[in-house]
Scaffold this active site. Structure first.
Site, mmCIF file in Angstrom:
data_model
loop_
_atom_site.group_PDB
_atom_site.id
_atom_site.type_symbol
_atom_site.label_atom_id
_atom_site.label_comp_id
_atom_site.label_asym_id
_atom_site.label_seq_id
_atom_site.Cartn_x
_atom_site.Cartn_y
_atom_site.Cartn_z
ATOM 1 N N LYS A 97 0.803 -1.229 0.000
ATOM 2 C CA LYS A 97 0.000 0.000 0.000
ATOM 3 C C LYS A 97 0.835 1.278 0.000
ATOM 4 O O LYS A 97 0.436 2.283 -0.566
ATOM 5 C CB LYS A 97 -0.966 -0.004 1.187
ATOM 6 C CG LYS A 97 -2.045 -1.063 1.026
ATOM 7 C CD LYS A 97 -3.304 -0.721 1.765
ATOM 8 C CE LYS A 97 -4.427 -1.662 1.386
ATOM 9 N NZ LYS A 97 -4.207 -3.053 1.853
ATOM 10 N N GLU A 119 -9.981 6.766 3.843
ATOM 11 C CA GLU A 119 -10.870 5.862 4.560
ATOM 12 C C GLU A 119 -10.109 4.559 4.725
ATOM 13 O O GLU A 119 -9.205 4.248 3.959
ATOM 14 C CB GLU A 119 -12.162 5.623 3.790
ATOM 15 C CG GLU A 119 -12.092 4.520 2.740
ATOM 16 C CD GLU A 119 -11.371 4.928 1.472
ATOM 17 O OE1 GLU A 119 -11.536 6.098 1.066
ATOM 18 O OE2 GLU A 119 -10.649 4.098 0.896
ATOM 19 N N SER A 386 1.836 -9.788 -1.103
ATOM 20 C CA SER A 386 1.371 -8.407 -0.903
ATOM 21 C C SER A 386 1.662 -7.841 0.479
ATOM 22 O O SER A 386 1.816 -6.632 0.621
ATOM 23 C CB SER A 386 -0.122 -8.311 -1.198
ATOM 24 O OG SER A 386 -0.855 -9.191 -0.372
HETATM 25 C C1 LIG Z 1 -5.058 -4.074 1.525
HETATM 26 C C2 LIG Z 1 -4.355 -5.341 1.237
HETATM 27 C C3 LIG Z 1 -4.718 -6.170 0.149
HETATM 28 C C4 LIG Z 1 -5.894 -5.875 -0.731
HETATM 29 O O1 LIG Z 1 -5.839 -4.672 -1.442
HETATM 30 P P1 LIG Z 1 -5.646 -4.620 -3.024
HETATM 31 O O2 LIG Z 1 -6.011 -3.229 -3.374
HETATM 32 O O3 LIG Z 1 -6.581 -5.621 -3.623
HETATM 33 O O4 LIG Z 1 -4.251 -4.962 -3.314
HETATM 34 C C5 LIG Z 1 -3.969 -7.297 -0.103
HETATM 35 N N1 LIG Z 1 -2.918 -7.648 0.671
HETATM 36 C C6 LIG Z 1 -2.551 -6.893 1.735
HETATM 37 C C7 LIG Z 1 -1.380 -7.330 2.550
HETATM 38 C C8 LIG Z 1 -3.247 -5.724 2.055
HETATM 39 O O5 LIG Z 1 -2.868 -4.988 3.113
#
Ligand SMILES: *Cc1c(COP(=O)(O)O)cnc(C)c1O
Length: 404
Positions: A97, A119, A386
């Protein structure tokens, strides 16, 4: 499907539409702001100074490039495709993010904005926003559903430490969709000094494109790292989907490479049939939310329904409009993984690779567990790691106790 004149990477048209999806469904009073933002974004992205500044913060503050890592033991365990992790969990604040937050805060500063609003549902985007706001000395206000504030105490504490003000939202069900509505309302009433920092590839145009561009560094790096390491492009890419920003970030650099297969993984929660899930594409239908037209979780009257998932970060009740379009075009495959499958993949990753993944990420890993064994050993698969799972310890420990 793709024609000679269509390139999947071309993205939105002049109206911010991806086919029949996207657009800008906002109050008349917001239009000047949205147009101003679009203009500022396009100008910045064409300026070498802005891009150099972005690169510098990605390198020195975020910690990029993130490694492309060969998951050797997982590969051996599944006995098929050669599995690589794109290590976004090593970024500052522990997820992808921050890539987007750095980009948007640099833009906000250039536009002379002094107040940042956002948000958050699970609190991860709120923490990343509070982090960059602190770094640049800007006021930060985060809208968060009252129910989510109760559920995400650690992240609320982090945001406060970083100097953000949390505004509890009690309307509706007190969750993410209600917080989004309040943030949009704030933006309309504080037009002059406020920048709305959206955390995924959703919202009115230009947000889906802007967030994708700031996340596309994931795929650009992956492409180069794979060429350096294997001498060719990957055969498949796998990423989990909340709103879809880490997936768009990984996919974008490969969209026009027809041979590269792409799989987006939604959260099936307690199962698609249970109605308790977060799979907007697999279990929803088209409508308008958060300023754009896309697939949404909604009831027959068009009321947005709450998303359910073991991972709070996948609980967005929609999906980015570009994904809706790529789905319709058949360019990207979309699947859904339920809570049990995600939890099993979470434990396997911990034990096999010594990496505690986020529960969101575990959905992508569960899809890898399903696909990899069916593929040959020369198939190169990249999964977007992610985020890291430290934030999920209370959830995982509670589930383990319940099962013990
Ligand atoms: C917020 C988040 C997601 C989902 O958000 P996307 O916009 O779909 O990428 C996925 N993995 C993690 C670790 C997150 O914090």
């Amino acid at each position: 499907m793709q024609t000679a004149t269509t390139r999947f990477s071309q993205g939105a048209d002049a109206h911010g539409q991806f086919g029949s999806f996207g657009g800008r469904f906002v109050a008349e009073s917001l239009m000047p702001l949205i147009l101003q933002l679009e203009q500022a974004f396009n100008t910045a992205m064409a300026e070498p100074d802005f891009l150099a500044e972005l690169d510098r913060f990605q390198a020195e503050f975020v910690g990029r490039p993130s490694p492309l890592y060969f998951a050797e033991r997982l590969t051996a365990l599944y006995g098929g495709a050669k599995i690589y992790f794109k290590r976004e969990e090593l970024n500052h604040t522990g997820a992808h993010k921050i890539n987007n937050c750095i980009g948007q805060i640099l833009l906000a500063r250039r536009m002379g904005k002094t107040r940042i609003i956002a948000e958050t549902g699970a609190g991860m985007h709120g923490v990343a926003t509070a982090t960059v706001a602190a770094r640049f000395g800007l006021q930060c206000v985060v809208y968060m559903g009252a129910t989510d504030i109760e559920r995400q105490r650690d992240n609320v504490a982090r945001m406060r430490l970083l100097g953000a003000e949390i505004i509890p939202v009690t309307s509706g069900t007190g969750t993410l969709k209600d917080a989004m509505n309040e943030a949009l309302r704030d933006w309309v009433t504080n037009i002059d000094n406020t920048f709305y920092l959206i955390g995924t590839v959703a919202g009115p145009h230009p947000y889906p494109t802007m967030v994708r561009e700031f996340q596309a560094v994931i795929g650009r790096e992956t492409r180069q790292q794979m060429l350096d390491r294997e001498g060719r492009l990957p055969d498949s890419l796998v990423a989990c989907i909340g709103g879809g920003s880490n997936a768009m970030g990984l996919f974008h650099a490969f969209l026009d490479d027809e041979a590269v297969r792409m799989i987006g993984v939604e959260a099936a929660g307690e199962g698609l049939a249970s109605g308790k899930h977060a799979a907007s594409l697999k279990g929803g239908f088209a409508g308008v939310l958060h300023g754009n037209r896309t697939y949404l979780l909604q009831d027959e009257d068009g009321q947005i329904t709450d998303a359910h998932s073991i991972s709070a970060g996948l609980d967005y009740p929609g999906i980015g409009p570009e994904h809706a379009w790529l789905h319709e075009q058949g360019r990207v495959e979309y699947t859904a993984i339920d809570d049990h499958q995600a939890l099993a993949a979470f434990h396997t990753c911990c034990r096999q690779e010594g990496i505690i993944p986020a529960l969101e990420t575990a959905h992508a890993l569960a899809e890898v567990a399903r696909l990899a064994p069916q593929l040959p050993s020369d198939h190169l698969m990249v999964v977007c790691l992610s985020g890291r799972g430290d934030k999920d310890m209370p959830t995982v420990l509670r589930l383990m106790e319940e099962q013990a």
